[in-house]
Design a protein around this motif. Sequence first.
Motif, short mmCIF file in Angstrom:
data_model
loop_
_atom_site.label_atom_id
_atom_site.label_comp_id
_atom_site.label_asym_id
_atom_site.label_seq_id
_atom_site.Cartn_x
_atom_site.Cartn_y
_atom_site.Cartn_z
N UNK A 7 0.82 -1.22 0.00
CA UNK A 7 0.00 0.00 0.00
C UNK A 7 0.84 1.25 0.00
N UNK A 8 2.16 1.09 -0.01
CA UNK A 8 3.03 2.26 -0.03
C UNK A 8 3.28 2.82 1.34
N UNK A 9 3.01 2.11 2.43
CA UNK A 9 3.26 2.63 3.77
C UNK A 9 3.20 1.52 4.78
N UNK A 10 3.39 1.85 6.03
CA UNK A 10 3.35 0.84 7.08
C UNK A 10 1.97 0.24 7.24
N UNK A 11 0.97 0.89 6.66
CA UNK A 11 -0.38 0.32 6.73
C UNK A 11 -0.40 -1.06 6.09
N UNK A 12 0.55 -1.34 5.20
CA UNK A 12 0.63 -2.64 4.55
C UNK A 12 0.96 -3.76 5.50
N UNK A 13 1.41 -3.45 6.72
CA UNK A 13 1.72 -4.46 7.71
C UNK A 13 0.46 -5.03 8.35
N UNK A 14 -0.65 -4.33 8.22
CA UNK A 14 -1.86 -4.71 8.91
C UNK A 14 -2.80 -5.48 7.99
N UNK A 63 10.45 20.44 -1.22
CA UNK A 63 9.10 20.93 -1.51
C UNK A 63 8.28 21.05 -0.24
N UNK A 64 7.11 21.68 -0.35
CA UNK A 64 6.26 21.90 0.82
C UNK A 64 5.63 20.60 1.29
N UNK A 65 5.02 20.60 2.47
CA UNK A 65 4.36 19.39 2.96
C UNK A 65 3.24 18.94 2.02
N UNK A 66 3.07 17.61 1.90
CA UNK A 66 1.96 17.06 1.14
C UNK A 66 2.07 17.16 -0.36
N UNK A 67 3.29 17.34 -0.89
CA UNK A 67 3.44 17.44 -2.34
C UNK A 67 3.91 16.13 -2.96
N UNK A 68 4.19 15.10 -2.13
CA UNK A 68 4.51 13.78 -2.67
C UNK A 68 5.95 13.34 -2.56
N UNK A 69 6.74 13.95 -1.70
CA UNK A 69 8.17 13.61 -1.61
C UNK A 69 8.38 12.15 -1.22
N UNK A 70 7.73 11.70 -0.15
CA UNK A 70 7.90 10.33 0.31
C UNK A 70 7.39 9.33 -0.71
N UNK A 71 6.23 9.62 -1.27
CA UNK A 71 5.64 8.72 -2.27
C UNK A 71 6.56 8.58 -3.48
#
Length: 439
Positions: A7-14, A63-71
């Motif tokens: 899922x692209x995040x730690x949510x995939x562990x659940x 870039x600013x918060x929420x612009x997609x850096x981590x993704x």
Amino acid sequence: MAKRGESGGDAGLFSAAAPRPLADRLRPRTLDEVVGQDHLLKPDGPLGRMVAARRLASMVLWGPPGCGKTTIARLLAHSTDLHFEPLSAVFSGVADLRKIFDAARARRVAGQGTLLFIDEIHRFNRSQQDGFLPYVEDGTVTLVGATTENPSFELNAALLSRAQVFVLNRLDDAALERLLARAEAEVGRPLPLDADARAAVKAMADGDGRFCLNLCEELFALPADTVLDTNALAATIQRRAPLYDKAQEGHYNLISALHKSLRGSDTDAALYWYSRMLDGGEDPRYIARRLTRFAVEDIGLADPNALTQAIAAWEAYERLGSPEGELALAQLVIYLGTAPKSNAGYTAYKSAVRAAKETGSLMPPKHILNAPTKLMKSIGYGKGYEYDHDTEDGFSGQNYFPDGMARREFYKPVERGFERDLRKRLDYWTKLRERRGEE
């Protein structure tokens, strides 16, 4: 159980049945799904070309918060078959880095590279940043750092020389609209908003995609038959605090925008940036100080009253406080924006300072020195001085520069405002001086 990364995040562990935030459920699964960053990700963009060649360089995503850096970092790793190793500079130290580098070295021996993603990389101090360099240089890891702060100020020059900096955009209205449409498709019903409220949601998001989706999730929790207008929307959800850090780059960007808007005589734009700074929590005293500086630097003697207005507005703010005193500063912004502009005084001062440094300790000419003692008179102090008030036209035309230094013209008034009159005076005295020299 789902696998990590699906899922692209730690949510995939659940478990797949576990509740997940809307922003996580809508996290892009391919680079094509990322919105607002086409300048980097399109096929002929720098990151698009790297992915096509399946060869990533170390980089910093700014870039600013929420612009997609981590993704983007996660998807870059997936697209190039690199192991994705995320790390937060807020919660990690040297020991964590050492473990990651050891694991990356072992992984490299086995034939797989590692993308080390460091969120908030500017939080690492300079010596910690130096610690990355050998592992970046020898290819143990491909470093992708993410930061909301200007890398020029926050990152080592040595690190910046080994990593390309890519600037991510805040999400514009078109990108945010795509997120709203995706949210509606995911939930299976439209957002409970009229057209104006929908536009207001995008304005509230202020370019932050994550915040936009979090707002959507809050709105989807309302009864299905609800339709909010802008007033009802404001009463229902919390307004986002503006992105403005008084100690960081946003502070300097906005004061620069205010200053340059005034210099360009765009009074309306100047009022906007002034209001933006106040809305972000800036100290009005700082703004008053900068406006006073503007009055002498960019208006000067084109309107001598500008400095008087600046001091008066500053004093009015000190006496009234906020919010009443902010109106006095707004009035000053209008005055400065509409005043004639000249930096002739500012330029003259800088030229005179340079000349003073270049000429060192040259003495004034003897004829303008006082001679309170016989010795000073005997060596020529005051000899030949003409008292200007006793001369024709009240102007002697004598030389007041040091002997051996050619006359210099530092102050060159412009043909605007009050300086037009000053130009006439200076030209008049220049002609008198030339005439005296010919006599």
